[in-house]
Motif scaffolding. Sequence first.
Motif, PDB file in Angstrom:
ATOM      1  N   PHE A  28      59.657  -4.475  33.229  1.00 13.85           N
ATOM      2  CA  PHE A  28      59.868  -3.181  32.588  1.00 13.85           C
ATOM      3  C   PHE A  28      58.790  -2.164  32.951  1.00 13.85           C
ATOM      4  N   SER A  29      57.620  -2.647  33.387  1.00 12.74           N
ATOM      5  CA  SER A  29      56.547  -1.739  33.760  1.00 12.74           C
ATOM      6  C   SER A  29      56.905  -0.886  34.972  1.00 12.74           C
ATOM      7  N   SER A  30      57.871  -1.360  35.778  1.00 10.74           N
ATOM      8  CA  SER A  30      58.271  -0.626  36.983  1.00 10.74           C
ATOM      9  C   SER A  30      59.382   0.383  36.715  1.00 10.74           C
ATOM     10  N   LEU A  31      59.918   0.395  35.494  1.00  7.68           N
ATOM     11  CA  LEU A  31      61.065   1.257  35.177  1.00  7.68           C
ATOM     12  C   LEU A  31      60.603   2.651  34.770  1.00  7.68           C
ATOM     13  N   THR A  32      59.942   3.343  35.690  1.00  5.89           N
ATOM     14  CA  THR A  32      59.523   4.724  35.463  1.00  5.89           C
ATOM     15  C   THR A  32      60.589   5.670  35.996  1.00  5.89           C
ATOM     16  N   LEU A  33      60.555   6.918  35.538  1.00  2.00           N
ATOM     17  CA  LEU A  33      61.538   7.894  35.990  1.00  2.00           C
ATOM     18  C   LEU A  33      61.433   8.115  37.498  1.00  2.00           C
ATOM     19  N   ASP A  34      60.212   8.179  38.005  1.00  2.00           N
ATOM     20  CA  ASP A  34      60.023   8.381  39.441  1.00  2.00           C
ATOM     21  C   ASP A  34      60.643   7.248  40.245  1.00  2.00           C
ATOM     22  N   ALA A  35      60.531   6.016  39.738  1.00  4.38           N
ATOM     23  CA  ALA A  35      61.088   4.869  40.449  1.00  4.38           C
ATOM     24  C   ALA A  35      62.608   4.821  40.334  1.00  4.38           C
ATOM     25  N   LEU A  36      63.131   5.218  39.170  1.00  2.00           N
ATOM     26  CA  LEU A  36      64.565   5.125  38.922  1.00  2.00           C
ATOM     27  C   LEU A  36      65.366   6.275  39.528  1.00  2.00           C
ATOM     28  N   LEU A  37      64.781   7.471  39.577  1.00  3.30           N
ATOM     29  CA  LEU A  37      65.532   8.672  39.928  1.00  3.30           C
ATOM     30  C   LEU A  37      66.275   8.590  41.255  1.00  3.30           C
ATOM     31  N   PRO A  38      65.650   8.110  42.358  1.00  7.16           N
ATOM     32  CA  PRO A  38      66.405   8.036  43.614  1.00  7.16           C
ATOM     33  C   PRO A  38      67.658   7.184  43.504  1.00  7.16           C
ATOM     34  N   PHE A  39      67.566   6.083  42.760  1.00  6.64           N
ATOM     35  CA  PHE A  39      68.707   5.185  42.621  1.00  6.64           C
ATOM     36  C   PHE A  39      69.747   5.739  41.664  1.00  6.64           C
ATOM     37  N   ILE A  40      69.291   6.500  40.661  1.00  4.96           N
ATOM     38  CA  ILE A  40      70.238   7.177  39.764  1.00  4.96           C
ATOM     39  C   ILE A  40      71.078   8.174  40.553  1.00  4.96           C
TER      40      ILE A  40
END
Length: 256
Positions: A5-17
């Motif tokens: 869960f520590s990797s689930l930041t907006l910056d990390a998720l946004l490209p995949f979203i």
Amino acid sequence: MSVDFSSLTLDALLPFILVGFGAQIVDGALGMAFGLICNTLLVAVIGLSPARASANIHIVETFTTAISGISHVLHGNVDKRLFFRLLVPGLIGGVSGAYLLTNLDGDTVKPFVLGYLIAVGIYLLVRGLLFSAPRGKPKVVEPLGLVGGFLDAAGGGGWGPIVTSNLLVQGLEPRRVVGTVNAVEFFLTATVSATFIWHLGLEDFATATIGLLIGGVIAAPLGAVMAKRIPTTVMLVLVGAVLTITSTYGFIRAVL
């Protein structure tokens, strides 16, 4: 299942979203390309194995196709008879393809399948541009479900390109083809996901998967509206263009 869960930041998720949103808009409106777009990203960019990428995609698609399928039903885009003709062969093919991919290297046949899809894409593109939209009753349905389900599981995408494109070639109304294919796809992805989970477990439920899921779920209801409103000839051109571009890209990657 293990999630960092520590990797689930907006910056990390946004490209995949964004990728999930765009891929699902295309898939919901044209009946194809979510798996192909996402599989290319997960394998070529993220570096997942084909089996793990396909498993993650099908887990995501279980949710997106449920919402998309319901939306298509509500908009009157689903042909009940065609639905049941595709369902059982699709499930059989999907389970077989998932089993093959978790036990064998399924890349050998991929260039041949992609070459065939390029030809179908060009045919639909030319048909939409130069001729009136075809009309007819489907003669070949069950084999399409079997082959489409198998290739979808074995290649991380293929149900829409195989089934949608070939039903359009046979002259069915595009919005009903797209709606029915999307509705059947929910049952296919749920079955294939269960097969992958049985063989691979639920480890590495990655940031990519969660991001794709968020974007795909947001976009899922919109595709049914687009499919209902896009004219038949425009639909043929769009399907042909998307199929030709994605299949050509995949073919070049497969042979190089």
